[in-house]
Design a protein around this motif. Structure first.
Motif, PDB file in Angstrom:
ATOM      1  N   ALA A 113      85.412  26.286  82.140  1.00 46.81           N
ATOM      2  CA  ALA A 113      84.595  25.405  82.979  1.00 46.81           C
ATOM      3  C   ALA A 113      84.466  24.038  82.315  1.00 46.81           C
ATOM      4  CB  ALA A 113      83.220  26.011  83.212  1.00 46.81           C
ATOM      5  N   THR A 114      84.700  22.990  83.091  1.00 44.00           N
ATOM      6  CA  THR A 114      84.557  21.626  82.589  1.00 44.00           C
ATOM      7  C   THR A 114      83.611  20.849  83.492  1.00 44.00           C
ATOM      8  OG1 THR A 114      86.473  20.844  83.857  1.00 44.00           O
ATOM      9  CG2 THR A 114      86.889  21.643  81.621  1.00 44.00           C
ATOM     10  N   ALA A 115      82.799  20.005  82.864  1.00 45.89           N
ATOM     11  CA  ALA A 115      81.885  19.129  83.594  1.00 45.89           C
ATOM     12  C   ALA A 115      81.826  17.798  82.847  1.00 45.89           C
ATOM     13  CB  ALA A 115      80.503  19.766  83.714  1.00 45.89           C
ATOM     14  N   PRO A 116      82.789  16.918  83.085  1.00 47.37           N
ATOM     15  CA  PRO A 116      82.857  15.662  82.328  1.00 47.37           C
ATOM     16  C   PRO A 116      81.607  14.797  82.458  1.00 47.37           C
ATOM     17  CG  PRO A 116      84.903  16.067  83.503  1.00 47.37           C
ATOM     18  CD  PRO A 116      83.926  17.072  83.996  1.00 47.37           C
ATOM     19  N   ALA A 117      80.917  14.907  83.587  1.00 50.95           N
ATOM     20  CA  ALA A 117      79.759  14.042  83.815  1.00 50.95           C
ATOM     21  C   ALA A 117      78.434  14.754  83.601  1.00 50.95           C
ATOM     22  CB  ALA A 117      79.810  13.471  85.237  1.00 50.95           C
ATOM     23  N   GLY A 118      78.487  16.025  83.177  1.00 46.53           N
ATOM     24  CA  GLY A 118      77.247  16.760  83.032  1.00 46.53           C
ATOM     25  C   GLY A 118      77.339  17.860  82.005  1.00 46.53           C
ATOM     26  N   ALA A 119      76.665  19.002  82.292  1.00 42.24           N
ATOM     27  CA  ALA A 119      76.647  20.160  81.402  1.00 42.24           C
ATOM     28  C   ALA A 119      77.566  21.244  81.955  1.00 42.24           C
ATOM     29  CB  ALA A 119      75.239  20.701  81.253  1.00 42.24           C
ATOM     30  N   ALA A 120      78.254  21.926  81.066  1.00 42.88           N
ATOM     31  CA  ALA A 120      79.127  23.012  81.517  1.00 42.88           C
ATOM     32  C   ALA A 120      78.312  24.188  82.038  1.00 42.88           C
ATOM     33  CB  ALA A 120      80.044  23.458  80.391  1.00 42.88           C
ATOM     34  N   MET A 121      77.207  24.537  81.358  1.00 42.85           N
ATOM     35  CA  MET A 121      76.403  25.677  81.795  1.00 42.85           C
ATOM     36  C   MET A 121      74.955  25.521  81.361  1.00 42.85           C
ATOM     37  SD  MET A 121      77.071  29.780  81.413  1.00 42.85           S
ATOM     38  CE  MET A 121      77.357  29.743  79.635  1.00 42.85           C
ATOM     39  N   ILE A 122      74.045  25.883  82.272  1.00 46.59           N
ATOM     40  CA  ILE A 122      72.620  25.939  81.958  1.00 46.59           C
ATOM     41  C   ILE A 122      72.151  27.367  82.242  1.00 46.59           C
ATOM     42  CG2 ILE A 122      70.330  24.995  82.396  1.00 46.59           C
ATOM     43  CD1 ILE A 122      71.636  22.481  83.463  1.00 46.59           C
ATOM     44  N   LEU A 123      71.402  27.953  81.301  1.00 48.38           N
ATOM     45  CA  LEU A 123      71.000  29.354  81.408  1.00 48.38           C
ATOM     46  C   LEU A 123      69.496  29.562  81.592  1.00 48.38           C
ATOM     47  CD1 LEU A 123      73.447  30.698  78.745  1.00 48.38           C
ATOM     48  CD2 LEU A 123      73.264  31.639  81.043  1.00 48.38           C
ATOM     49  N   TYR A 124      68.690  28.513  81.495  1.00 49.80           N
ATOM     50  CA  TYR A 124      67.256  28.609  81.770  1.00 49.80           C
ATOM     51  C   TYR A 124      66.592  29.734  80.977  1.00 49.80           C
ATOM     52  CZ  TYR A 124      68.564  25.502  85.551  1.00 49.80           C
ATOM     53  OH  TYR A 124      69.079  24.444  86.270  1.00 49.80           O
TER      54      TYR A 124
END
Length: 399
Positions: A65-76
């Motif tokens: 998973a790639t997210a150049p403008a943000g976070a790849a993963m958030i788990l809360y």
């Protein structure tokens, strides 16, 4: 809870109205039935590639998973559980993983080196110039299969074809489902110090080494070290030839449906005092070059099954005080255990006139194909001569 089942290679790009590629309010499991499924998430236009409000399980698959403008993963503040899987996460602006309670399963963060979970925020961090920073490069999390070949640990990334300087020929691979390391006509050399292959067991399940064809381990400080070890072959014809300082060291050792031949300096098989060495329908030959201090076997018990018998030295047994294999109070340096019946010199399962003929051919120096010296040496004096021929004839006449 939800499940995403992968078949073959899959890709996902873009985002929904929330700006997220995959948004899960409850626990999500990503898996594949055959262990080969992959998922590549291209989050070029997303805020978060994986928004996991209930946690994430990743099993028997590969996820990128790639997210150049943000976070790849958030788990809360939920767990990420990985078993027999690989994840590569890149969040170039906001980080690879945010708010992870814990990383569970059989995986670890293998890259970048030094990545860790911050105990207060749950973010995955790395220290740069002694200052903690979010991991903004690719974070690799992969299953660790607890086997090591030479200096290489076996992981989800390399298990199909393990490469290391000690692997000189053939193929070394690993099967996660059965926790089995396979040597396929492989030649392994070294290291001079330490074990060529090492492993530990899982919840009492032994580490298994499967032999296909003829395999060799040479010039190693120790051939194989493990907590519990099984060496076997699927077709009964697998063979392992060892030339090393020491052979096997483990709590328990089983040689089953295969042949193991060792030439060692110090010790052949070292099992812990409470452990058992089992030879089940297998052949085991140990020769210690140091006849003064060499030890063929140390164990709490030697157990022979499936037709395997102690051919030489006859009468040797484990001394319960020293845990060493001894004969007449002396430590045994050399031993031969064979699954072939005495007298069955050609190994066809029957003692008959053919065995007499092939034994005579061997005595005459004709080097006959398929001759089994241990089986022909009926009287166990380690020499095949006319006395053994006579014994084979007597066995035939007594049928």
């Amino acid at each position: 809870a939800g499940k995403l089942l992968l078949t073959g290679d899959n890709s996902l790009s873009g985002a929904g109205v929330t700006g997220v590629a995959i948004d899960a309010a409850d626990l999500l499991t990503i898996t594949s039935a055959d262990g080969e499924g992959t998922l590549a998430i291209d989050g070029a236009n997303v805020v978060t590639a994986l928004n996991m409000a209930g946690g994430l399980n990743v099993q028997t698959c590969d996820v990128t998973a790639t997210a150049p403008a943000g976070a790849a993963m958030i788990l809360y503040d939920h767990e990420l559980t990985i078993n027999n899987a690989l994840m590569k996460l890149t969040g170039e602006k906001s980080g690879a993983i945010l708010s992870m309670r814990d990383l569970l399963g059989d995986a670890y963060m293998s890259a970048p080196e030094g990545a860790y979970k911050d105990s207060s925020t749950g973010h995955v961090m790395i220290d740069v110039d002694e200052k903690p920073q979010l991991v903004l490069t690719t974070l690799t999390i992969e299953s660790d299969y607890v086997f090591r070949v030479g200096e290489t640990g076996i992981t989800r990334s390399n298990y199909r074809d393990v490469k290391d300087d000690v692997v000189k020929a053939g193929k070394v691979s690993y099967e996660p489902a059965t926790k089995t390391l396979t040597l396929d006509n492989a030649t392994l050399q070294g290291p001079e110090y330490g074990a060529c292959i090492s492993a530990y067991s899982w919840d009492g399940i032994p580490a298994t080494v499967m032999l296909e064809g003829d395999n060799t381990i040479k010039d190693a400080g120790m051939a194989i070290g493990s907590s519990k070890l099984v060496v076997t072959s699927a077709d009964g014809n697998g063979k392992l030839t060892i030339t090393a300082g020491n052979g096997f060291e483990a709590e328990t050792v089983t040689v089953k449906d295969c042949s193991v031949e060792m030439t060692v300096e110090d010790s052949g098989i070292m099992a812990y005092s409470s452990g058992t060495v089992t030879v089940d329908n297998g052949n085991l030959s140990i020769t210690c070059t140091d006849k003064e201090s060499g030890m063929a076997m140390r164990a709490g018990k030697l157990q022979l099954e499936g037709g395997s018998t102690l051919v030489s030295p006859k009468g040797a047994a484990i001394n319960t005080e020293s845990d060493a294999l001894e004969l007449d109070g002396k430590i045994v340096a050399d031993l031969v255990i064979s699954s072939v019946a005495p007298g069955d010199a050609n190994g066809d399962g029957t003692v008959d006139i053919v065995d007499v003929t092939i034994t005579i051919s061997y005595i005459l120096g004709q080097n006959p194909t398929g001759f089994n010296k241990e089986a022909a040496n009926v009287n166990g004096d380690e020499e095949v001569n006319i006395v053994d021929v006579t014994s084979i004839i007597d066995m035939i006449l007594k049928k």
